[in-house]
Design a protein around this motif. Structure first.
Motif, mmCIF file in Angstrom:
data_model
loop_
_atom_site.group_PDB
_atom_site.id
_atom_site.type_symbol
_atom_site.label_atom_id
_atom_site.label_comp_id
_atom_site.label_asym_id
_atom_site.label_seq_id
_atom_site.Cartn_x
_atom_site.Cartn_y
_atom_site.Cartn_z
ATOM 1 N N ASP A 37 30.890 30.969 32.324
ATOM 2 C CA ASP A 37 31.066 31.911 33.424
ATOM 3 C C ASP A 37 31.889 33.107 32.938
ATOM 4 O O ASP A 37 32.995 32.920 32.401
ATOM 5 N N GLN A 56 33.710 35.266 34.432
ATOM 6 C CA GLN A 56 35.040 35.359 35.028
ATOM 7 C C GLN A 56 36.003 34.371 34.382
ATOM 8 O O GLN A 56 37.173 34.664 34.171
ATOM 9 N N LEU A 57 35.489 33.182 34.049
ATOM 10 C CA LEU A 57 36.294 32.181 33.355
ATOM 11 C C LEU A 57 36.753 32.700 32.002
ATOM 12 O O LEU A 57 37.930 32.543 31.627
ATOM 13 N N LYS A 75 37.089 35.781 31.088
ATOM 14 C CA LYS A 75 38.026 36.892 31.253
ATOM 15 C C LYS A 75 39.406 36.397 31.661
ATOM 16 O O LYS A 75 40.432 36.841 31.124
ATOM 17 N N ASP A 76 39.452 35.458 32.601
ATOM 18 C CA ASP A 76 40.742 34.983 33.129
ATOM 19 C C ASP A 76 41.481 34.089 32.143
ATOM 20 O O ASP A 76 42.697 34.210 31.974
ATOM 21 N N ASN A 77 40.752 33.201 31.480
ATOM 22 C CA ASN A 77 41.407 32.193 30.639
ATOM 23 C C ASN A 77 41.478 32.555 29.158
ATOM 24 O O ASN A 77 42.347 32.058 28.441
ATOM 25 N N TYR A 78 40.560 33.409 28.692
ATOM 26 C CA TYR A 78 40.483 33.685 27.251
ATOM 27 C C TYR A 78 40.545 35.172 26.916
ATOM 28 O O TYR A 78 40.384 35.550 25.750
ATOM 29 N N ASN A 79 40.731 36.002 27.927
ATOM 30 C CA ASN A 79 40.867 37.448 27.731
ATOM 31 C C ASN A 79 39.651 38.047 27.033
ATOM 32 O O ASN A 79 39.775 38.956 26.206
ATOM 33 N N ASP A 106 36.634 40.219 27.739
ATOM 34 C CA ASP A 106 36.062 41.107 28.747
ATOM 35 C C ASP A 106 34.539 41.165 28.659
ATOM 36 O O ASP A 106 33.841 41.201 29.672
#
Length: 461
Positions: free
Chosen positions: A261, A263-264, A266-270, A272
């Motif tokens: 996902d 968003q996953l 981006k949020d957890n592993y930076n 983009d």
């Protein structure tokens, strides 16, 4: 401003000189980086720890798995006898009447299949020497034939090649290993045809002058004609698996871009843009599959020397990645220096078209550093974002930027101080005086091809 530009040129010149003399880039890149920083009036320690080391570490993070797995794959293909089987089969099939073509094709298949350039040179040389001797072709032409097959179009032009020179641009342009396939194939055909024409012409000139293979050579391989080789189809299986897997995980129905996902990530592993890392992920998986297959097809032969082979491969990968990372760190410090703005304006001013300007920048830096991956990394670290912006403004596909950068890296990088050239000559027991003329001719041909493609694309895009 003149002094600040001179600081960069002196530091770059010293780095090139010491690399040519055989000194480790890992040691001297940071030294000359700091020299440039001091001469330009920048703070010494922050330039080293926060700019040089940070960017070098980021490069290692991005590409070390590819360097390591590529080295292991090549070593296992050497240990299991597959590389020798492929070379022997092609040489035997084409015969001494097509000796140069046989060597070029053997190198091409191995390189395009993911085997490292150095392993290819070691694997093919014994068969090249035997068939050249049988055909009475001067031994001095062997390095040129190996260089054409391993150091040019299969390294960076043909779409999907798993060599690092084709993977580096993906991080800067959000592309994959199959970027601009038509341009790459056209360039590959031009280089292959031109290079083969040159080498055959040199062979005919030598024959007309009565020159044969020659006597008194050193490093003459002892080719055991009684040796048994594995079935050719079994030998090429790992190469095919790497190429097919790389495509399926890059562009096929198994594409790694769809695995997680966004968003996953981006949020957890930076992360983009997953596209910027997808090519590396795909190649990591593909090489892993290839390594497993290469081990299993001749397990008994590999397992006896697996420990020493893995150690050798790992050490080679570490040296290669840290050499290149040091050059990347150097480039990132240079781009912060006051004098670089003038140099950047000069490079960009060579042409208003980003493809031509990019070809100049990558070629010049690859030639200066003597490294295709190092020169391209410096150029793209420094100006990759600007080239991408210019290309987007002009309606040019990032895939064209990728392919031109990749091919340009394999142009003037093969100047006399290039590590691959020095190693190739050492393997074959020849000198620059004997064989470099042919390597240089192929280098010039490759460079001209890149500029022809870049100019042609600039006229029609």
């Amino acid at each position: 401003m003149v002094i600040e530009v001179l600081a960069i040129l002196v530091s770059l010149g010293l780095l090139m000189f010491f690399a040519y003399r055989g000194y480790p880039v890992i040691v001297f890149a940071p030294i000359f980086t700091l020299l440039a920083a001091v001469l330009s009036g920048l703070a010494l320690m922050p330039s080293y720890t926060e700019t040089f080391m940070t960017n070098a570490a980021n490069y290692v993070k991005s590409f070390f798995p590819v360097f390591l797995l590529g080295a292991i794959f090549g070593k296992v293909m050497e240990m299991n006898g597959a590389a020798a089987s492929i070379a022997q089969s092609i040489v035997k099939a084409l015969g001494s009447n097509r000796a140069i073509l046989a060597v070029v094709l053997a190198c091409s298949i191995l390189t395009y299949g993911g085997v490292s350039l150095f392993v290819v040179a070691f694997a093919v040389y014994p068969f090249a020497a035997a068939i050249f001797r049988e055909a009475n072709i001067p031994k001095r032409l062997i390095p040129g034939a190996i260089a054409l097959g391993a150091f040019t179009y299969t390294m960076d032009a043909l779409p999907g090649t798993p060599q690092i020179q084709n993977i580096i641009p993906t991080n800067y342009f959000g592309t994959d290993a199959y970027a601009a396939p038509l341009v790459g194939i056209i360039g590959a055909v031009m280089v292959f045809s031109g290079g083969l024409f040159w080498l055959e012409r040199r062979r005919k000139q030598a024959a007309a002058a009565g020159e044969g293979y020659g006597e008194g050579h050193i490093n003459e391989p002892e080719l055991n004609r009684e040796q048994t080789y594995m079935n050719i189809w079994l030998a090429v299986l790992p190469l095919v698996l790497v190429l097919v897997s790389n495509y399926l995980f890059s562009r096929g129905f198994l594409s790694v871009e769809t695995w997680y996902d966004p968003q996953l990530l981006k949020d957890n592993y930076n992360i983009d843009k997953v596209k910027n890392v997808a090519s590396s992920w795909a190649l990591i998986i593909a090489l892993s599959i290839g390594i497993l297959a290469a081990v299993l097809i001749n397990l008994n032969q590999v397992k006896t020397k697996l420990a020493s082979g893995l150690t050798t491969a790992a050490m080679g990968a570490l040296l290669a990645i840290f050499n290149t990372a040091s050059e990347v760190g150097f480039g990132n410090v240079v781009k912060t220096l006051p004098g670089f703005k003038l140099i950047q304006e000069w490079i960009l001013g060579v042409s208003s078209h980003p493809l031509v300007s990019e070809a100049v920048a990558v070629n010049v830096l690859a030639g200066i550093t003597g490294s295709a991956s190092g020169g391209m990394s410096i150029a793209l670290e420094v100006m990759g974002k600007q080239y991408l912006e210019l290309a987007q403004a002009a309606g040019i596909s990032p895939e064209l930027l990728h392919r031109i950068a990749s091919m340009a890296s394999g142009g003037m990088d093969t100047l006399p101080h290039n590590g691959a050239v020095i190693t190739l000559l050492a393997i074959t027991g020849l000198t620059h005086r004997q064989s470099y003329k042919d390597i240089f001719a192929i280098t010039v041909l490759k460079t001209l091809t890149v500029f022809i493609l870049a100019i042609a694309a600039s006229l029609f895009v």
